[in-house]
Design an enzyme around this catalytic site. Structure first.
Site, PDB file in Angstrom:
ATOM      1  N   CYS A 133       0.820  -1.205   0.000  1.00 36.64           N
ATOM      2  CA  CYS A 133       0.000   0.000   0.000  1.00 36.64           C
ATOM      3  C   CYS A 133       0.858   1.260   0.000  1.00 36.64           C
ATOM      4  O   CYS A 133       2.037   1.227  -0.411  1.00 36.64           O
ATOM      5  CB  CYS A 133      -0.978  -0.026   1.184  1.00 36.64           C
ATOM      6  SG  CYS A 133      -2.372   1.096   0.969  1.00 36.64           S
ATOM      7  N   ASP A 202      -4.104   1.419   9.681  1.00 33.85           N
ATOM      8  CA  ASP A 202      -5.298   2.260   9.794  1.00 33.85           C
ATOM      9  C   ASP A 202      -5.794   2.271  11.227  1.00 33.85           C
ATOM     10  O   ASP A 202      -6.304   3.288  11.707  1.00 33.85           O
ATOM     11  CB  ASP A 202      -6.376   1.758   8.841  1.00 33.85           C
ATOM     12  CG  ASP A 202      -5.966   1.998   7.406  1.00 33.85           C
ATOM     13  OD1 ASP A 202      -5.243   1.155   6.833  1.00 33.85           O
ATOM     14  OD2 ASP A 202      -6.302   3.072   6.870  1.00 33.85           O
TER      15      ASP A 202
HETATM   16  O1  LIG Z   1      -4.136   1.166   4.368  1.00 36.28           O
HETATM   17  C1  LIG Z   1      -3.685   2.247   4.041  1.00 36.28           C
HETATM   18  C2  LIG Z   1      -4.373   3.174   3.101  1.00 36.28           C
HETATM   19  O2  LIG Z   1      -5.635   2.665   2.711  1.00 36.28           O
HETATM   20  P1  LIG Z   1      -6.528   3.593   1.711  1.00 36.28           P
HETATM   21  O3  LIG Z   1      -5.679   3.871   0.512  1.00 36.28           O
HETATM   22  O4  LIG Z   1      -7.731   2.729   1.433  1.00 36.28           O
HETATM   23  O5  LIG Z   1      -6.865   4.852   2.497  1.00 36.28           O
HETATM   24  C3  LIG Z   1      -2.429   2.776   4.688  1.00 36.28           C
HETATM   25  O6  LIG Z   1      -1.449   1.742   4.813  1.00 36.28           O
HETATM   26  C4  LIG Z   1      -2.802   3.284   6.072  1.00 36.28           C
HETATM   27  O7  LIG Z   1      -3.903   4.159   5.969  1.00 36.28           O
HETATM   28  C5  LIG Z   1      -1.637   4.016   6.735  1.00 36.28           C
HETATM   29  O8  LIG Z   1      -1.320   5.146   5.972  1.00 36.28           O
HETATM   30  P2  LIG Z   1      -0.590   6.404   6.686  1.00 36.28           P
HETATM   31  O9  LIG Z   1       0.695   5.872   7.284  1.00 36.28           O
HETATM   32  O10 LIG Z   1      -0.346   7.369   5.574  1.00 36.28           O
HETATM   33  O11 LIG Z   1      -1.544   6.902   7.740  1.00 36.28           O
END
Ligand SMILES: O=C(COP(=O)(O)O)[C@H](O)[C@H](O)COP(=O)(O)O
Length: 335
Positions: A133, A202
């Site tokens: 991701c 998340d």
């Molecule tokens: O799973 C996702 C994004 O999912 P989506 O694209 O569905 O929002 C990220 O790994 C976390 O949100 C952490 O991101 P961060 O470290 O930037 O908070």
């Protein structure tokens, strides 16, 4: 304003729509946008009484809260701002809301930088990280390691269906990090070349489970099998206080068309469809598409959770959660 519906300023609705559509995405970015939207609500509120102002602020928070259910950073941001709003007049409430939102956003940025420096200590010169991701907290660790003069390489999973891995690859290339982009199914093969699995989160549950983009749990299981440590970069706004009292984290399921277009569905559907029509999603044509956006990685597959308060084995993250959130969480946006 009497009993009329409290007025949510159009810019808040626009932000909510952008979060729901994933134009604004990623737990930390969503939290930042939500705090900014509450400040916009305060700036644009037409309320003439403190009660009407507060009603409008709660309505704006509800609008934002209802966009995506899994990243606890969103409600944590809303709680942080709403709990800190103080004042006896509309002007005082307006200023207090704007200040509180700005404070949250500064803390968010500072937490990411601090977390990055801690996570960078786990990365050695010449290491290869395998990512899933796009996580700004995870990339903060890479950025800090690069600033420490370490050289890194990355194996980046594309992360179907929305391919957030492309965002990660773009950012890493901007930093000059060599990237190998792979399809998700190739992860086990390339783990042999990786020194770390590096992902974000998340939500983090009280038992140390990590809720992150779909595919994280499978990656963590094979990483454990291949002996590659799994490092989760997650600032404390990712800690999910409701799990302290047994609640589970809602896993968002998204439109199946992110996985299968109408044309692709038509090409797969059985040729014996009575009238040749393309079945509606989830229809009776015998083809179901599932699109959960997140999954849960049990703590036994996680080696370290890196926060701005230090790194924790997953089993002990509950101590930090209790320190920061206590045992109860309210919903200050409730009507
Ligand atoms: O799973 C996702 C994004 O999912 P989506 O694209 O569905 O929002 C990220 O790994 C976390 O949100 C952490 O991101 P961060 O470290 O930037 O908070």
């Amino acid at each position: 304003m009497g009993d009329a519906e409290p007025e949510v300023v159009p810019a808040v609705e626009s932000t909510a729509d952008a979060i729901a559509a994933m134009e604004i995405r990623g737990a930390a970015t969503i939290a930042d946008a939500a705090a900014a939207a509450l400040a916009t609500q305060a700036e644009g509120s037409p309320a003439e009484t403190p009660a009407a102002f507060r009603r409008g602020l709660r309505a704006a928070a509800r609008t934002l809260y209802e966009t995506r259910p899994t990243a606890v950073s969103l409600p944590n941001a809303l709680r942080y701002v709403l709990r800190g709003v103080d004042g006896d007049t509309v002007a005082e409430l307006r200023a207090s809301t704007i200040d509180r939102a700005a404070s949250f956003r500064r803390d968010l940025e500072h937490a990411r930088e601090t977390l990055g420096g801690i996570g960078a200590n786990r990365l050695r010169d010449g290491d290869v990280v395998l990512t899933h991701c796009h996580s700004t907290d995870a990339l903060a660790c890479v950025e800090a390691a690069l600033e420490d003069g370490k050289s890194l390489e990355a194996i980046v999973k594309e992360t179907r269906p929305r391919k957030q891995g492309h965002i990660t690859a773009t950012q890493l290339r901007e930093w000059g990090v060599p990237v190998t982009l792979i399809v998700d199914g190739a992860a086990r093969r390339y783990l042999d070349a990786a020194d770390h699995v590096l992902v974000g989160a998340d939500s983090i549950a009280a038992d140390g489970s990590v809720i992150n983009k779909i595919g994280t749990s499978g990656l963590a299981v094979v990483a454990r099998e291949r002996g590659v440590p799994v490092m989760v970069a997650a600032q404390t706004i990712k800690l999910h206080p409701d799990t302290l009292t047994g609640h589970t984290v809602a896993i968002e399921t998204r439109d199946e068309r992110e996985v299968l277009s109408d044309e692709e569905r038509a090409s797969i559907r059985s040729s014996d469809a009575p009238d040749g029509s393309v079945g509606e999603p989830g229809s009776e044509d015998g083809l179901t598409v599932e699109n959960p956006a997140f999954d849960v990685t049990p703590p036994r597959y996680v080696d370290a959770i890196v926060t701005e308060r230090g790194q924790f084995p997953p089993e002990s993250i509950v101590t930090l959660m209790r320190e920061l959130f206590g045992d109860t969480t309210d919903e200050p946006w409730a009507e």
